[in-house]
Motif scaffolding. Sequence first.
Motif, short mmCIF file in Angstrom:
data_model
loop_
_atom_site.label_atom_id
_atom_site.label_comp_id
_atom_site.label_asym_id
_atom_site.label_seq_id
_atom_site.Cartn_x
_atom_site.Cartn_y
_atom_site.Cartn_z
N PHE A 207 -8.15 2.24 0.55
CA PHE A 207 -7.24 2.15 1.70
C PHE A 207 -7.36 0.79 2.38
CE2 PHE A 207 -6.73 2.44 6.31
CZ PHE A 207 -5.37 2.68 6.36
N GLN A 208 -8.59 0.34 2.61
CA GLN A 208 -8.77 -0.92 3.31
C GLN A 208 -8.27 -2.11 2.49
OE1 GLN A 208 -12.92 -0.97 4.38
NE2 GLN A 208 -12.60 0.41 6.11
N THR A 209 -8.32 -2.00 1.17
CA THR A 209 -7.88 -3.10 0.31
C THR A 209 -6.36 -3.17 0.19
OG1 THR A 209 -9.93 -2.93 -0.94
CG2 THR A 209 -8.13 -4.15 -1.98
N VAL A 210 -5.70 -2.05 -0.09
CA VAL A 210 -4.26 -2.09 -0.35
C VAL A 210 -3.45 -1.10 0.48
CG1 VAL A 210 -4.55 -2.96 -2.69
CG2 VAL A 210 -4.45 -0.50 -2.30
N GLY A 211 -4.06 -0.38 1.35
CA GLY A 211 -3.34 0.63 2.13
C GLY A 211 -2.14 0.09 2.89
N GLU B 258 0.72 -0.88 0.64
CA GLU B 258 1.39 0.28 0.06
C GLU B 258 2.16 1.10 1.10
OE1 GLU B 258 1.62 1.49 -3.21
OE2 GLU B 258 0.93 -0.53 -3.68
N GLY B 259 2.11 0.68 2.35
CA GLY B 259 2.90 1.34 3.39
C GLY B 259 2.17 2.40 4.19
N ASP C 67 -2.71 8.82 7.23
CA ASP C 67 -1.45 8.78 6.47
C ASP C 67 -1.73 8.68 4.98
OD1 ASP C 67 -0.02 8.86 8.84
OD2 ASP C 67 0.49 6.73 8.83
N PHE C 68 -2.71 7.86 4.63
CA PHE C 68 -3.11 7.69 3.24
C PHE C 68 -3.58 9.02 2.65
CE2 PHE C 68 -6.64 6.46 0.27
CZ PHE C 68 -5.86 5.94 -0.74
#
Length: 151
Positions: free
Chosen positions: A99-103, A106-107, A113-114
């Motif tokens: 999540f912290q890298t690409v969350g 990715e919106g 939410d993730f």
Amino acid sequence: MGQRNPRARGDLRGIHSCPHGERQVVMSKQRVPLKSSLAGSSPVTAQAPERAAAAPVEAQPAPQPAPAAESVAKPVAGKKTKVAYYQERAEADRTRGAFQTVGQREGYRTYSDFHAAVMLREVERLEALYNDGKPFESAAPGTGALGRPLD
């Protein structure tokens, strides 16, 4: 040697809080509770003094009895509820890292939410596989198997 703290000698002058939340003014060792101008009032029933005298008293309709609770929870659109579960530490760290890298790219605005999106994707996969693509029947919190398996 410096000045001594007057309270160290038992001087209790000042404003103190009681264990039950009342503030007290203490000018000596005798405690006197403060009186509040709001004591006995309620924000629900409070009215301005001039409006209170002019407002006619109207009979309130009797409250309707609540409908019987159903065994299945009805989802409320737009209302979020807190859910919690246990996860292996390494998996939790990996999930948080993803999540912290690409969350954001990715919106996903928040970690919640993730998680919600990931869980919903898995639920939709299971519904397609086991329930002809139709949503499973909702289940209220606290129903079903709880805790660790006994085997």
